[in-house]
Design an enzyme around this catalytic site. Structure first.
Site, mmCIF file in Angstrom:
data_model
loop_
_atom_site.group_PDB
_atom_site.id
_atom_site.type_symbol
_atom_site.label_atom_id
_atom_site.label_comp_id
_atom_site.label_asym_id
_atom_site.label_seq_id
_atom_site.Cartn_x
_atom_site.Cartn_y
_atom_site.Cartn_z
ATOM 1 N N ALA A 154 0.595 -1.183 0.185
ATOM 2 C CA ALA A 154 -0.373 0.231 0.336
ATOM 3 C C ALA A 154 0.933 1.388 -0.391
ATOM 4 C CB ALA A 154 -1.331 0.115 1.382
ATOM 5 N N GLY B 16 0.141 9.190 -6.591
ATOM 6 C CA GLY B 16 0.421 8.291 -7.268
ATOM 7 C C GLY B 16 1.487 8.025 -8.061
ATOM 8 N N THR C 164 -3.476 -3.908 -5.374
ATOM 9 C CA THR C 164 -4.073 -4.812 -5.758
ATOM 10 C C THR C 164 -3.819 -5.922 -4.533
ATOM 11 O OG1 THR C 164 -2.645 -5.178 -7.662
ATOM 12 C CG2 THR C 164 -2.739 -6.983 -7.406
ATOM 13 N N GLN D 211 2.487 -12.001 -46.789
ATOM 14 C CA GLN D 211 2.916 -11.066 -46.603
ATOM 15 C C GLN D 211 3.081 -9.657 -45.328
ATOM 16 O OE1 GLN D 211 5.378 -8.302 -49.080
ATOM 17 N NE2 GLN D 211 6.749 -8.982 -48.743
ATOM 18 N N GLN E 83 -5.440 -7.276 -34.520
ATOM 19 C CA GLN E 83 -5.458 -7.542 -35.555
ATOM 20 C C GLN E 83 -5.306 -8.240 -36.652
ATOM 21 O OE1 GLN E 83 -5.789 -4.251 -35.619
ATOM 22 N NE2 GLN E 83 -6.806 -4.131 -38.759
ATOM 23 N N GLU F 211 3.260 -0.004 -11.026
ATOM 24 C CA GLU F 211 5.145 0.269 -10.641
ATOM 25 C C GLU F 211 5.454 1.236 -11.495
ATOM 26 O OE1 GLU F 211 7.213 -3.665 -9.451
ATOM 27 O OE2 GLU F 211 4.659 -4.426 -8.733
#
Length: 374
Positions: free
Chosen positions: A121, A128, A155, A274, A331, A358
């Site tokens: 924490a 941040g 998390t 290709q 894609q 992180e």
């Protein structure tokens, strides 16, 4: 940077677990936003919860290269589990490196077995990328610290029972950041679970501290030494995140190759076209470059070298490449890639977070440039 026989054996065991145990439940857990606890327990049975726990406390205490390989392979299964594991290992790393004998004996043996789960924490709603601006305060009162404040984007926030907390002992002094270990049952309140673009099986919550009292002996660092401790631990953590980005990229590339070989247009597999072949070539090149940067950072760490810039380069390149590689995988799948019928849609959503947590890509560039110029 070749792997030893032991490292290859660990890689193969974790890859097999990722393919057979993690991958089959990943899509459902993402859809339901539920963490696969059975997977966590399975990883614990493989001793993966003790990666950064010293052997005398029941852990493996692996080198950074092995740690990198494990993170890569778990992320090959799903990034949500890999992220939860790496954060648990951040917590055990803090205890192993900064805890005293009593603190280590109390928490590390059980954490090496996977329970209690650990959380880290540091971040706050208004702090941040600049944690020195945090407002959470741990005020000394006799033999206790009284904690007030809020942590954000944590998390394992709901799952964790042990929290490595960073708080100021003087709210107005940015030099007073100190590191503590806080049991959740000390009165920590779990805030709302975040609705996220990706990483949806991993619980991300806020943690609220409202006059939470802990014994003074739960302090991990001297007062004012917490921020340097956090940066030290996060440097190693960036190698883990870079490794996860590589594992996610490998999963996306493998599925793109398989799809390109199976999918036919104009009476031939699209792998013969290709344009598709060039896309796959670019993906493979970026993937391998990210892997090599990551393993170089791990090697430097294992050799005791200054590896802060190397870790940032690995994290920056591997994470940005993960976004590009997963995008190309979508894609190549065409319209199918935009549906939940194929994993590449989830890979694409998950990839973005690797450029943010992180330390954002912008923070990594700052570290790299500072090493180059200052």
């Amino acid at each position: 940077m070749n792997l030893s026989a032991e490292q290859r054996a660990i890689r193969d065991v974790v890859r097999e677990f990722a393919v057979e145990e993690i991958r089959p439940v990943a899509a459902e857990c993402d859809e339901k936003q539920e963490f696969p606890e059975d997977v966590w327990d399975g990883l614990a049975e493989l001793d993966m919860m003790g990666l950064t726990v010293p052997e005398e406390y029941g852990g493996l205490d692996v080198d950074k290269l092995t740690y990198s390989v494990v993170n890569e392979e778990v992320a090959y299964g799903t990034l949500s589990v890999a992220t939860a594991l790496s954060v648990h290992c951040l917590a055990t790393s803090c205890l192993a490196e900064f805890g005293n004998e009593e603190q280590k004996e109390r928490w590390l043996p059980d954490m090496a077995k996977g329970r209690p789960v650990g959380a880290f924490a540091l971040s706050e709603p208004e702090a941040g990328s600049n944690p020195a601006e945090m407002s959470t305060e741990a005020r000394r009162e006799g033999d206790e610290y009284v904690i007030n404040g809020k942590k954000q984007w944590i998390t394992n926030g709901k799952r964790a029972d042990v929290i490595v907390l960073f708080a100021k002992t003087d709210r107005d002094d940015p030099r007073s950041v100190t590191q503590f270990v806080v049991p959740k049952d000390a009165g920590v309140e779990v805030g709302k679970k975040e609705e996220k673009l990706g990483l949806r099986a991993s619980d991300t919550t806020s943690l609220i501290f409202d006059d939470v009292r802990i014994p003074a002996e739960y302090r991990l660092t001297e007062e004012g030494k917490g921020l340097s401790a956090a940066f030290h631990i996060l440097t190693g953590g960036r190698i883990g995140i870079a490794s996860q980005a590589v594992g996610l990229s490998q999963a996306a590339l493998d599925q793109a190759v398989e799809y390109a070989q199976d999918r036919e247009q104009f009476d031939r597999p699209i792998a013969d076209i290709q344009t598709i072949r060039h896309k796959l070539a670019d993906m493979q090149t970026k993937l391998q470059a990210g892997r090599l940067l990551t393993r170089d950072a791990a090697r430097r760490a294992d050799n005791g070298e200054d590896h802060a810039a190397a870790a940032s380069m690995a994290k920056y390149f591997a994470s940005e490449s993960a976004v590009e590689i997963t995008n190309e995988a979508v894609q190549i799948h065409g319209g199918y890639g935009y549906t939940t019928d194929f994993d590449v849609e989830r890979f694409y959503r998950d990839s973005k977070i690797t450029t943010i947590y992180e330390g954002t890509s912008e923070i990594q560039k700052k570290v790299i440039a500072r090493d180059l110029l200052d």
